[in-house]
Design an enzyme around this catalytic site. Structure first.
Site, PDB file in Angstrom:
ATOM      1  N   ARG A  34       0.824  -1.205   0.000  1.00 19.08           N
ATOM      2  CA  ARG A  34       0.000   0.000   0.000  1.00 19.08           C
ATOM      3  C   ARG A  34       0.858   1.256   0.000  1.00 19.08           C
ATOM      4  NH1 ARG A  34      -3.644  -1.701   5.065  1.00 19.08           N
ATOM      5  NH2 ARG A  34      -3.377  -3.891   4.670  1.00 19.08           N
ATOM      6  N   CYS A  35       1.826   1.291  -0.845  1.00 25.72           N
ATOM      7  CA  CYS A  35       2.808   2.365  -0.892  1.00 25.72           C
ATOM      8  C   CYS A  35       2.702   3.062  -2.245  1.00 25.72           C
ATOM      9  CB  CYS A  35       4.198   1.741  -0.707  1.00 25.72           C
ATOM     10  SG  CYS A  35       5.593   2.865  -0.886  1.00 25.72           S
ATOM     11  N   MET A  36       3.110   4.316  -2.287  1.00 29.20           N
ATOM     12  CA  MET A  36       3.102   5.013  -3.573  1.00 29.20           C
ATOM     13  C   MET A  36       4.043   4.361  -4.586  1.00 29.20           C
ATOM     14  SD  MET A  36       5.196   8.473  -2.500  1.00 29.20           S
ATOM     15  CE  MET A  36       5.544   9.130  -4.097  1.00 29.20           C
TER      16      MET A  36
END
Length: 166
Positions: A34-36
């Site tokens: 769930r990271c950019m």
């Protein structure tokens, strides 16, 4: 201590070491769902598929240390990676990469190759460490660098023959 003797746990819970990757070029990455930078999974999988027959292995180590950007259960991480990015490279159980409880592998990697301005700390998910066929850490790449500098370094590393690991 050799990088090949550090204990690691696969994403399905098996205790092992990196010994089976001796003689291969390793790209070791702290990953998150769930990271950019989660889109880096696609590029990592592409690199792995294109260069695995020449000796590259990508190793993914999920990390929940940065704003809890990783799922809690390893099985959920594995499902996410497989379903969304077709990840076929080896994945491992969640680890900490910084602090007093950092996994020994990441302690080793950071000691071998400091980050920007000599900092040992990993600043964010998708920091990548490039390890040559002899087990030496030869590169450290921030998530912002993306994959082009790694891809540029690969041909020379893949052409080398392994020497005695430290």
């Amino acid at each position: 201590m050799s990088i090949y003797t550090i204990p690691v746990t696969t994403i399905d819970g098996r205790e092992t070491t990196l010994e089976k990757y001796r003689g291969r070029v390793m790209l070791i990455v702290n990953v998150a769902s769930r990271c950019m930078f989660t889109g880096h999974y696609a590029g990592l999988e592409d690199l792995y598929k294109r260069f695995k027959d020449q000796g590259l292995v990508v190793l993914g180590f999920p990390c929940r240390q940065f704003l809890w950007q990783e799922k809690k259960e390893d099985s959920a991480i594995n499902n996410f990676c497989t379903l969304n990015y077709g990840v076929s490279f080896p994945m491992f159980a969640k680890v900490l990469v910084n602090g007093g409880n950092a996994h020994p592998l990441f302690q080793h990697l950071k000691a071998e190759k400091a980050g920007f301005l000599g900092s040992g700390a990993i600043k964010w998910n998708f920091t990548k460490f490039l390890v040559d066929r002899s087990g030496h850490v030869v590169g450290r790449y921030s998530p912002m660098a993306g994959l082009p500098p790694i891809e540029k370094a690969l041909p020379a590393l893949l052409a080398e023959q392994p020497t005695a690991a430290s």
